[in-house]
Design a protein around this motif. Structure first.
Motif, mmCIF file in Angstrom:
data_model
loop_
_atom_site.group_PDB
_atom_site.id
_atom_site.type_symbol
_atom_site.label_atom_id
_atom_site.label_comp_id
_atom_site.label_asym_id
_atom_site.label_seq_id
_atom_site.Cartn_x
_atom_site.Cartn_y
_atom_site.Cartn_z
ATOM 1 N N THR A 1 -11.265 -79.116 62.914
ATOM 2 C CA THR A 1 -9.792 -79.117 62.910
ATOM 3 C C THR A 1 -9.241 -80.485 62.537
ATOM 4 O OG1 THR A 1 -9.774 -77.411 64.621
ATOM 5 C CG2 THR A 1 -7.763 -78.692 64.327
ATOM 6 N N ARG B 1 -9.599 -81.061 58.790
ATOM 7 C CA ARG B 1 -8.603 -80.260 58.062
ATOM 8 C C ARG B 1 -7.215 -80.898 58.163
ATOM 9 N NH1 ARG B 1 -8.620 -75.098 61.041
ATOM 10 N NH2 ARG B 1 -7.090 -74.431 59.484
ATOM 11 N N ILE B 2 -6.891 -81.443 59.339
ATOM 12 C CA ILE B 2 -5.574 -82.070 59.524
ATOM 13 C C ILE B 2 -5.457 -83.312 58.650
ATOM 14 C CG2 ILE B 2 -4.162 -83.338 61.177
ATOM 15 C CD1 ILE B 2 -5.091 -81.370 63.320
ATOM 16 N N ILE C 1 -2.718 -75.083 59.642
ATOM 17 C CA ILE C 1 -3.458 -75.657 60.772
ATOM 18 C C ILE C 1 -3.343 -74.766 62.004
ATOM 19 C CG2 ILE C 1 -3.698 -77.666 62.280
ATOM 20 C CD1 ILE C 1 -4.577 -78.103 59.376
ATOM 21 N N LEU D 1 -1.656 -81.419 65.293
ATOM 22 C CA LEU D 1 -1.148 -81.859 63.988
ATOM 23 C C LEU D 1 -0.185 -83.026 64.093
ATOM 24 C CD1 LEU D 1 -0.683 -81.502 60.922
ATOM 25 C CD2 LEU D 1 1.039 -79.774 61.500
#
Length: 466
Positions: free
Chosen positions: A6, A9-10, A36, A42
């Motif tokens: 995660t 990806r952020i 997300i 985030l």
């Protein structure tokens, strides 16, 4: 290939925030949130990216009318950040700063600030000339002029002599005495802490004499000063040494009065010693502060051969060391910024014009950068991003004339660049886009692919060159 975490990806997603087209950053952020699916994870990464985007794109801040200041706007940029401010503050010229929320785009916590008079005067005339130019050349233009000059230290409000005297003596000031709860409803005691209700002591044999003696002793020890200052005490006020005035067995005993005199003398001596210590501490603090100021302009050097370095304790300042000395810049630079936004999402296009000019009077130059960004996204995605650098020599003149001359040269350079962009755009159809197409055959006619099998190349070429 393993799946991204995660956090990875952020980090990849927030990189798109700084690349958002003009006026579309909210759409980009909302798309990232949908991808997300975790706002709590985030936002810690998105806020720094939003800050960088707002500073780079010269975000316009709208200020509502408050504290006698009319509603107006200002710009965010690296040049408008107040030096060494924590939390980060931005200039709202001419005399305010504020904290900005990069998510809600709202300013808050306005505080006063001041620049040296000469620098603020020149900044103000530059801002006036640049503002007129921005309003005349940009339908929705905003301008800002900032300086890297160090702000003046805040001026402390004048102290009240009554408050200082009361603070030094440990007494309540008149304003404090007027506060609710400072006044007692109990009967005000007489000097020495005896109330008028003590009739049993006054009417007893020798009671009046004892009361007179108590009042006389209390006046000598300063109890009357507390009554004059407005102190209200319900309990009897003891004399020096915590001996109650009605302790007849101790005062009237053999040597009792002499013991009381000794205690009074000890307290006076202790008070004098305390005053002397406070005086010495103030002198030491003043000397340390002077040494600190002198050390600012002295480069650190190694101790001479054979000499021992100073001890750490000798170089330490008191816990409440004075603030750093204000050292104004001799030749501060002035930054002129303009932003013009045109957003038309109903017709699928947005655009932004940004300029940043730096006036360096020491080098006698004015250098600037012009950036233009346009996004057209009807049934496609076409973006124009240009950057143009220019510079010219600083004109001569006093503040007002100099400011007008600087802005006139800026207007000339920007107008020339705008005309160049127009010429390039006009030539795209005939040159750039035509170069992308496949060239026609020598016959200058399009090929009819339905009859391609019936073409005779040789005869066609002969006819073409006949």
């Amino acid at each position: 290939m393993s799946e991204l975490s995660t956090e990875e990806r952020i980090k990849l997603a927030v990189s798109f925030i700084e690349q958002s087209p003009p006026g579309e950053v909210n759409d980009v952020v909302n798309d990232i949130r949908a991808v997300i699916g975790d706002d709590d994870a985030l936002m810690p990464h998105a806020v720094p990216a939003l800050r960088a985007y707002n500073l780079a794109q010269l975000q316009v801040v709208e200020h509502a009318a408050s504290d006698g200041v009319e509603a107006h706007s200002s710009l965010l940029s690296d040049a408008t950040i107040v030096p060494n401010s924590s939390p980060e503050r931005f200039y709202d010229h001419p005399n305010r700063t504020f904290v900005f929320d990069h998510v809600t785009l709202l300013p808050s916590d306005y505080q006063p600030i001041a620049l040296p008079e000469a620098d603020e005067t020149f900044r103000a005339v530059l801002a006036e000339s640049l503002g007129k130019y921005a309003r005349n050349h940009f339908p929705s233009g905003h301008a800002s002029v900032s300086t890297d000059q160090v702000p003046l230290p805040p001026v402390a409000p004048p102290a009240s002599p009554v408050a200082d005297e009361a603070t030094a003596s440990g007494l309540a000031t008149p304003a404090e005495r007027d506060q609710p709860g400072m006044r007692e409803e109990e009967p005000t005691p007489l000097i020495g802490g005896r109330t008028p209700a003590a009739e049993d002591e006054v009417d007893a044999e020798g009671g009046l004499s004892k009361l007179d003696e108590a009042e006389s002793d209390a006046m000598d020890t300063g109890a009357s000063e507390r009554d004059i200052a407005g102190r209200v005490e319900v309990e009897p006020t003891p004399v020096v040494g915590q001996r109650p005035l009605d302790a007849k067995d101790e005062v009237d005993a053999e040597g009792g009065l002499a013991v009381l005199d000794e205690e009074v003398a000890e307290v006076k001596a202790e008070g004098a010693a305390q005053a002397e210590r406070e005086h010495e501490e103030k002198e030491a603090y003043a000397l340390a502060a002077e040494d600190a100021e002198d050390a600012i302009d002295i480069d650190a050097a190694s101790p001479a051969a054979g000499s021992s370095p100073p001890s750490a304790s000798a170089a330490q300042l008191p816990a409440s060391a004075p603030a750093p000395v204000h050292t104004p810049l001799d030749n501060p630079k002035f930054t002129l910024e303009i932003v013009g936004n045109r957003f038309n999402p109903s017709n699928f296009w947005t655009g932004r014009w940004r300029t940043r000019w730096v006036v360096d009077r020491a080098a006698r130059t004015v250098s600037g950068t012009i950036r233009v960004d346009v996004h057209y996204y009807e049934q496609g995605n076409v973006q124009l991003s240009t950057e143009h650098r220019a510079a010219f020599e600083l004109p001569d003149g006093e503040d007002a004339a100099l400011a007008s001359a600087i802005v006139s040269n800026i207007a000339r350079v920007e107008t020339e660049y705008q005309l160049e962009i127009g010429d390039v755009y006009a030539g795209l159809g005939d040159k750039a886009f035509r170069a992308l197409r496949r060239a026609l055959p020598v016959t200058r006619q399009r090929v009819d692919w339905d009859k391609v099998s019936g073409y005779s190349i040789g005869s066609d070429l002969s006819k073409a060159f006949a």
